[in-house]
Design a protein around this motif. Structure first.
Motif, PDB file in Angstrom:
ATOM      1  N   TYR A  87       0.857  -1.181   0.000  1.00  0.00           N
ATOM      2  CA  TYR A  87       0.000   0.000   0.000  1.00  0.00           C
ATOM      3  C   TYR A  87       0.898   1.237   0.000  1.00  0.00           C
ATOM      4  CZ  TYR A  87      -4.102  -2.847   1.223  1.00  0.00           C
ATOM      5  OH  TYR A  87      -5.118  -3.753   1.214  1.00  0.00           O
ATOM      6  N   ARG A  88       0.694   2.118  -0.993  1.00  0.00           N
ATOM      7  CA  ARG A  88       1.536   3.306  -1.126  1.00  0.00           C
ATOM      8  C   ARG A  88       0.660   4.523  -1.389  1.00  0.00           C
ATOM      9  NH1 ARG A  88       3.597  -0.232  -4.573  1.00  0.00           N
ATOM     10  NH2 ARG A  88       3.028   1.020  -6.389  1.00  0.00           N
ATOM     11  N   ALA A  89       1.201   5.685  -1.049  1.00  0.00           N
ATOM     12  CA  ALA A  89       0.522   6.953  -1.327  1.00  0.00           C
ATOM     13  C   ALA A  89       1.564   7.963  -1.778  1.00  0.00           C
ATOM     14  CB  ALA A  89      -0.189   7.460  -0.084  1.00  0.00           C
ATOM     15  N   GLU A 111       8.270   6.424   5.049  1.00  0.00           N
ATOM     16  CA  GLU A 111       9.568   6.081   5.608  1.00  0.00           C
ATOM     17  C   GLU A 111       9.749   4.576   5.527  1.00  0.00           C
ATOM     18  OE1 GLU A 111      10.149   7.570   9.545  1.00  0.00           O
ATOM     19  OE2 GLU A 111       9.357   9.552   9.045  1.00  0.00           O
ATOM     20  N   LYS A 112      10.983   4.143   5.331  1.00  0.00           N
ATOM     21  CA  LYS A 112      11.258   2.718   5.212  1.00  0.00           C
ATOM     22  C   LYS A 112      10.982   2.025   6.549  1.00  0.00           C
ATOM     23  CE  LYS A 112      14.571  -0.511   3.448  1.00  0.00           C
ATOM     24  NZ  LYS A 112      15.839  -0.737   2.813  1.00  0.00           N
ATOM     25  N   GLY A 113      10.253   0.932   6.488  1.00  0.00           N
ATOM     26  CA  GLY A 113       9.935   0.165   7.686  1.00  0.00           C
ATOM     27  C   GLY A 113       8.696   0.659   8.422  1.00  0.00           C
TER      28      GLY A 113
END
Length: 180
Positions: free
Chosen positions: A93-95, A127-129
């Motif tokens: 899931y990305r935005a 942010e990663k993680g």
């Protein structure tokens, strides 16, 4: 007796409130809002907005607190602003946003592209993680809430794993699932 309706609304520095006919206009550094009203009387006195009802019927009593709250939200919105934060929980899931165009990847066959009203400022944090976060801010509380609810409606959180779009800080009611 409406306890909320009896409280005066304090007008902070830099905010002007004008009442004309059955309409109230609030101007501040962030914007301008207008609200129509009926069954109540609105007066501006000594840096406060006072809301009084003209009769003691059930309808008048109900709208007394409502219009006081709406006016308070308008005054707070044009002076400080309102923000809502949404969190995307789920693998993939990305935005992302380009100005006021929000693009969401929510596991469907296509990405959802949503253009927002010019009054709303959108920011996406990835942010990663950590789960991606969408921050919506505006001077209109009703508009921010409506847009946030529409975005959340694309993929509501499900009760087993909690995947979906949820408000930051929202407590989800979880189910146990299959027993082994």
């Amino acid at each position: 007796m409406s306890r909320i309706g009896n409280n005066p609304v304090a007008i902070p520095e830099g905010v002007t409130v004008t009442v004309k006919d059955n309409s109230i206009t609030v101007k501040g550094k962030l914007g301008e809002l207008t609200q129509d009203f009926d069954t109540v009387e609105v007066k501006v006195e000594e840096g406060n907005v006072l809301v009084t009802r003209s009769a003691e019927t059930k309808q008048h009593k109900a709208k007394h607190g409502l219009y006081r709250s709406l006016i308070n939200n308008m005054v707070e919105g044009v002076s400080k602003g309102w923000t809502k934060e949404l969190e995307l929980v789920g693998v993939g899931y990305r935005a992302s946003n380009q100005g006021n165009v929000l693009e969401l990847a929510l596991g469907f066959s296509h990405n959802i592209v949503m253009s927002l009203a010019p009054e709303i400022k959108v920011e996406t944090v990835s942010e990663k993680g950590k789960n991606p976060i969408i921050k919506l801010s505006s001077f209109d509380k009703q508009l921010v809430g409506q847009v946030a609810a529409k975005i959340r409606g694309f993929r509501k959180p499900e009760p087993y794993k909690g995947k979906g779009i949820k408000f930051v800080g929202e407590e989800l009611r979880r189910k146990a699932g299959k027993s082994a």
